[in-house]
Design a protein around this motif. Structure first.
Motif, PDB file in Angstrom:
ATOM      1  N   LYS A  63      -5.483   4.271  -9.601  1.00 18.88           N
ATOM      2  CA  LYS A  63      -4.678   4.420  -8.384  1.00 18.88           C
ATOM      3  C   LYS A  63      -3.183   4.443  -8.708  1.00 18.88           C
ATOM      4  O   LYS A  63      -2.422   5.240  -8.141  1.00 18.88           O
ATOM      5  CB  LYS A  63      -4.986   3.285  -7.408  1.00 18.88           C
ATOM      6  N   GLU A 113     -10.798   3.316  -2.284  1.00 19.07           N
ATOM      7  CA  GLU A 113     -10.768   4.624  -2.902  1.00 19.07           C
ATOM      8  C   GLU A 113     -11.442   4.519  -4.251  1.00 19.07           C
ATOM      9  O   GLU A 113     -11.040   3.709  -5.083  1.00 19.07           O
ATOM     10  CB  GLU A 113      -9.320   5.116  -3.111  1.00 19.07           C
ATOM     11  N   ASN A 116     -10.103   0.631 -11.716  1.00 14.36           N
ATOM     12  CA  ASN A 116      -9.827   1.335 -10.457  1.00 14.36           C
ATOM     13  C   ASN A 116      -8.358   1.216 -10.087  1.00 14.36           C
ATOM     14  O   ASN A 116      -7.727   2.178  -9.618  1.00 14.36           O
ATOM     15  CB  ASN A 116     -10.716   0.773  -9.352  1.00 14.36           C
ATOM     16  N   LYS A 131      -2.126   7.712 -10.178  1.00 15.63           N
ATOM     17  CA  LYS A 131      -2.119   8.811  -9.214  1.00 15.63           C
ATOM     18  C   LYS A 131      -0.852   8.828  -8.356  1.00 15.63           C
ATOM     19  O   LYS A 131      -0.488   9.868  -7.805  1.00 15.63           O
ATOM     20  CB  LYS A 131      -3.334   8.710  -8.295  1.00 15.63           C
ATOM     21  N   ILE A 176      -1.645   3.265  -2.334  1.00 14.58           N
ATOM     22  CA  ILE A 176      -2.606   2.443  -3.070  1.00 14.58           C
ATOM     23  C   ILE A 176      -3.273   1.531  -2.041  1.00 14.58           C
ATOM     24  O   ILE A 176      -2.700   0.526  -1.619  1.00 14.58           O
ATOM     25  CB  ILE A 176      -1.917   1.622  -4.169  1.00 14.58           C
ATOM     26  N   GLU A 185       0.820  -1.213   0.000  1.00 12.30           N
ATOM     27  CA  GLU A 185       0.000   0.000   0.000  1.00 12.30           C
ATOM     28  C   GLU A 185       0.852   1.260   0.000  1.00 12.30           C
ATOM     29  O   GLU A 185       0.478   2.274  -0.611  1.00 12.30           O
ATOM     30  CB  GLU A 185      -0.916   0.026   1.222  1.00 12.30           C
TER      31      GLU A 185
END
Length: 249
Positions: A192, A247, A188, A195, A230, A154
């Motif tokens: 992520k 998210e 999705n 980003k 993430i 993450e």
């Protein structure tokens, strides 16, 4: 009244190692088969007692990994995972163990040695589900190690280490799905990844596919910390203890 001088209790100190890697699309953990009692014949983490009172904990961990599984730590980064010392965790008496974690790609096949009858890579889902019965409290330690690895994905660029020099977003998604233990929505996930500044960089060419559009190729970027992270999708009810908010967008 003269009191006897206080003496600390003698509590043996041990190390255990949670070594995780990907083999195919499966997150796997290094286990040994114990050749001696207690728990002779059961799966367990590689590990053991300090050789002497002057031995450093990290040195002991690397020694046990080499002795029991034939894997030289070398450049393998071992980080302390936790300390486990509940009464009753070892039938031989009170034992405190310091657990170490390593998550690394392309690790070799283990070779049993020392007091191990066998050594092998085993899927973590067989451990977490209870399908594999482990000695001592090693299932709990592995559970903690897998959760630490999931959090690493993450917040860090660790996943790219399990891909080739050039990879597709789909290749990267397979790493996340293997470690997190659940399927991800491709669109999705793509959003992520895009980003996360500096996470991956396009290499300027595409991978031809048998159907559909060619897939863009990427390489690892310079950022080792993901910003924004993430995050994992919401977990199913069966493992709700491992939940993170999804998210969207």
């Amino acid at each position: 009244m003269i009191h006897d001088p206080w003496e600390p209790p003698e509590v043996p100190l041990a190390v255990d190692l949670v070594i995780l890697t990907l083999r195919g699309t499966s997150l796997q953990v290094l286990l040994i088969e114990r050749a001696i009692e207690p728990y002779q014949g059961a799966f367990a983490l590689p590990g053991g007692f300090l050789a002497h009172v002057e031995e450093d904990l990290g040195t002991a961990a690397r020694r046990e990994l080499a002795e029991e599984a034939g894997i030289e730590a070398g450049s393998l980064y071992l980080e302390q995972l936790g300390v486990y010392g509940e009464p009753g965790r070892d039938p031989r008496g009170r034992v405190v163990s310091v657990a170490y974690l390593a998550v690394a790609p392309r690790l070799p096949e283990p070779v049993a040695g020392s007091d191990a009858a066998d050594a092998s890579w085993q899927p973590t889902n067989r451990v977490l589900s209870g399908e594999l019965v482990l000695a001592f409290d090693h299932r709990r330690i592995i559970t903690d190690g897998v959760e630490r690895a999931r959090v690493k994905l993450e917040n860090s660029a660790l996943a790219t280490a399990f891909c080739g020099p050039a990879f597709t977003i789909g290749d990267l998604q397979e790493v996340y799905e293997a470690v997190w233990g659940r399927p991800l929505d491709p669109r999705n996930f793509y959003r992520k990844v895009q980003k996360a500044s500096g996470f991956i960089v396009p290499v300027g060419r595409e991978q031809r596919t048998t159907v559909g559009r060619p897939a863009r190729l990427f390489r690892a970027g310079l950022s080792s910390v993901l910003s924004p992270p993430i995050t994992r999708p919401v977990a199913p009810a069966a493992d709700a203890a491992d939940t993170h908010p999804e998210e969207e967008g």
